[in-house]
Each structure stands twice: as structure tokens, then as C-alpha cells.
Scaffold this motif. Structure first.
Motif, PDB file in Angstrom:
ATOM      1  N   GLN A   1      67.531  26.393  33.409  1.00 32.36           N
ATOM      2  CA  GLN A   1      66.769  26.383  34.651  1.00 32.36           C
ATOM      3  C   GLN A   1      67.267  27.435  35.644  1.00 32.36           C
ATOM      4  O   GLN A   1      66.941  27.380  36.828  1.00 32.36           O
ATOM      5  CB  GLN A   1      66.834  24.994  35.299  1.00 32.36           C
ATOM      6  N   ARG A   2      68.002  28.408  35.154  1.00 30.04           N
ATOM      7  CA  ARG A   2      68.521  29.460  36.022  1.00 30.04           C
ATOM      8  C   ARG A   2      67.440  30.526  36.185  1.00 30.04           C
ATOM      9  O   ARG A   2      67.170  31.286  35.259  1.00 30.04           O
ATOM     10  CB  ARG A   2      69.794  30.051  35.431  1.00 30.04           C
TER      11      ARG A   2
ATOM     12  N   VAL B   1      61.049  25.361  34.216  1.00 37.36           N
ATOM     13  CA  VAL B   1      61.220  24.637  35.479  1.00 37.36           C
ATOM     14  C   VAL B   1      59.892  24.079  35.961  1.00 37.36           C
ATOM     15  O   VAL B   1      59.789  22.902  36.341  1.00 37.36           O
ATOM     16  CB  VAL B   1      61.840  25.559  36.550  1.00 37.36           C
TER      17      VAL B   1
ATOM     18  N   TYR C   1      58.824  29.686  41.331  1.00 38.97           N
ATOM     19  CA  TYR C   1      60.100  29.632  42.036  1.00 38.97           C
ATOM     20  C   TYR C   1      60.135  28.473  43.020  1.00 38.97           C
ATOM     21  O   TYR C   1      61.174  27.838  43.220  1.00 38.97           O
ATOM     22  CB  TYR C   1      60.332  30.938  42.800  1.00 38.97           C
TER      23      TYR C   1
ATOM     24  N   LYS D   1      61.253  24.585  42.061  1.00 44.34           N
ATOM     25  CA  LYS D   1      62.626  24.180  41.802  1.00 44.34           C
ATOM     26  C   LYS D   1      63.001  23.001  42.702  1.00 44.34           C
ATOM     27  O   LYS D   1      62.850  23.052  43.916  1.00 44.34           O
ATOM     28  CB  LYS D   1      63.559  25.354  42.065  1.00 44.34           C
TER      29      LYS D   1
ATOM     30  N   ARG E   1      58.483  19.834  36.196  1.00 38.19           N
ATOM     31  CA  ARG E   1      58.248  19.193  37.498  1.00 38.19           C
ATOM     32  C   ARG E   1      57.181  18.105  37.385  1.00 38.19           C
ATOM     33  O   ARG E   1      56.958  17.343  38.327  1.00 38.19           O
ATOM     34  CB  ARG E   1      57.778  20.201  38.551  1.00 38.19           C
TER      35      ARG E   1
END
Length: 270
Positions: A21-22, A219, A170, A173, A223
Motif C-alpha cells: 500500500q506504499r 489501495v 491517492y 488512503k 477501500r
């Protein structure tokens, strides 16, 4: 900074991290900073409490084939990573063009709100860039849909309105929603075609950018708590299953006079 703040000793620092998840450019090797995680100093966490095993399985396949580090000099995998929840199988919808894709997503959102009582604020649209976010917002807000929308900014959800959240991957997250629409998942958009300039000129940069793109998609997909819907126009991203174009639902079927077909309704209500 963390190492400088805490004197070395037993149980001195507790860190939780996941290189899958970086999504930013920094690549820190913890051992080089004096933070030891090798051997018995670390444990793998494998149980997911947020999303269903169906969504988790699809998300795991998005990063399959790529090598991820363990935040140190070793490697890490998602082997054994599992969920305690079960639910809907992710849906895949293919559109012939961009406008059809956006209108199809609007139709699916409207169906889940009007037909099944999902609040607009429990649904979110993930896009690769800010321009796409504005395009989707414009389509949802216009006739015949008139769906309220709220942008996801740097501070996350800033509105208490019952509105669909729209933001770049982005921005997802640290958030979660009942239903997530992962859009623009076409080749050339995910990953963006601009990384091709590095394929021959800078192979290391190319691999890095492709891996970061995989992490972004991972990511966004994770969600989703109950339902994940993936859409694209043109040809499916190479991150998606190899048969995605052949097996996906047709987005044009959502735009008929009767609205989404019965198959979509049954899946949404399951």
C-alpha cells in the motif's frame, strides 16, 4: 526522526506497515535507519476485518506478479492474507467510450440508491487523476441523473452531505465506503501511458512507477467494504484479469430505457 526520538532497547518502537500500500515515491529501508525488523523482531498480519474475501481476492490479483519489499532488505507477499467476511463478487463493466463509462457508473449508483437504499455518502468513485474526477462529477450532476457529489480533498471527507464521494486513488488512503466504483481501469490510464517513456530509457524507473500504480489500485480496491465495481473504456488494464474484456458486463446495457438489467439488480441486492 523516529530513531532519533527513541533510545534503542527492547520493544523500543512498534511499527505497522504494508509495502503493498506504499503509494508515494519514498523507499525507506528501516534497517538502514537503525530500526531492526528482521527475524523474530517482526510478525506478519494476515487477517483483514474491513472488506470481504471476494473483494480481497480480486484486490490481491491486482498486485500479483510484482515483487514487493518488506520495508527492509527482504521481500513480502500476500500469501495467507485472508478476510473473515463474505459478500458480493466484484463486478466488471466494459464501455466502448469514456462518456458511456461515466453514464453507466451514474446509472449503477442511482440504482443502488433508489432500489436498495444505499445512501449516496456510502458510495465513492475512485479515479486516476483530478481531471477524471471533475468529468465524473459533471456527468453525475447533470440530467437525467442529478446525483449529488462531494470531492475528496487532502483532508478526506469534508462534507456531511448525502453525496457520492469522488476523488483520486491517492485520496482513498485510510478511508472506507460501503460501495466503491474503481473507474478508468483501461490500458493507458492504469498504469498511465506516460510511464512507457521509461521502459527502455530507465528500466528501474519503469518498474518503480508500474509497481506504484499497482499499489494505488490495490489501495482503492480495498477501500470497499461490501461491493467493488470496476469499470473502463476501451481495452482493460493489464492489471485486471486476462479475460476481463471478454467476460465483463457491457456498460451499454445499463443505459437502455428500462435502466440497469435484472442481472445487475440481483447482484446488487444479494
Amino acid at each position: 526522526m523516529l530513531r532519533a526520538m527513541v533510545r534503542k532497547g527492547p520493544n523500543d518502537i512498534f511499527l505497522v506497515g504494508d509495502a503493498h500500500q506504499r503509494i508515494y515515491g519514498s523507499r525507506v529501508v528501516l534497517g538502514h535507519q537503525g530500526i531492526e525488523i528482521r527475524g523474530r523482531a517482526s510478525r506478519r498480519l494476515t487477517l483483514n476485518y474491513r472488506t470481504t474475501r471476494q473483494i480481497l481476492g480480486s484486490a490481491n490479483r491486482l498486485v500479483a506478479g510484482a515483487a514487493f519489499d518488506n520495508l527492509d532488505t527482504g521481500t513480502d507477499t500476500l500469501d495467507g492474507y485472508r478476510s473473515v467476511l463474505t459478500g458480493l463478487a466484484p463486478q466488471f463493466w466494459r464501455a466502448p467510450d469514456r462518456v458511456t463509462e461515466m453514464r453507466a457508473v451514474a446509472a449503477l449508483i442511482r440504482e443502488r440508491h433508489d432500489g436498495y437504499g444505499t445512501s449516496y455518502s456510502a458510495m465513492a468513485i475512485a479515479v486516476p487523476d483530478q481531471g477524471s474526477a471533475q468529468e465524473f462529477a459533471n456527468v453525475l450532476a447533470r440530467d437525467p441523473f442529478r446525483i449529488p457529489v462531494a470531492p475528496l480533498g487532502k483532508e478526506g471527507v469534508r462534507s456531511d452531505l448525502d453525496a457520492v464521494r469522488i476523488g483520486t486513488m491517492y485520496r482513498f488512503k485510510g478511508l472506507e465506503f460501503q460501495r466503491v466504483f474503481l473507474t478508468s481501469a483501461g490500458e493507458g490510464q492504469i498504469p498511465h501511458q506516460r510511464i512507457e517513456q521509461h521502459r527502455l530509457a530507465n528500466p528501474d524507473r519503469y518498474r518503480h512507477e508500474e509497481q506504484r500504480s499497482r499499489s494505488l489500485v490495490f489501495v482503492a480496491a480495498t477501500r470497499a467494504r461490501d461491493e467493488l465495481v470496476v469499470t473502463w473504456s476501451g481495452r482493460a488494464s493489464r492489471f485486471l484479469p486476462p479475460d476481463a474484456d471478454a467476460t465483463a458486463f457491457r456498460a451499454t446495457d445499463l443505459l437502455g430505457p428500462d435502466g440497469p438489467p435484472s442481472g445487475s439488480r440481483s447482484v446488487a441486492a444479494a
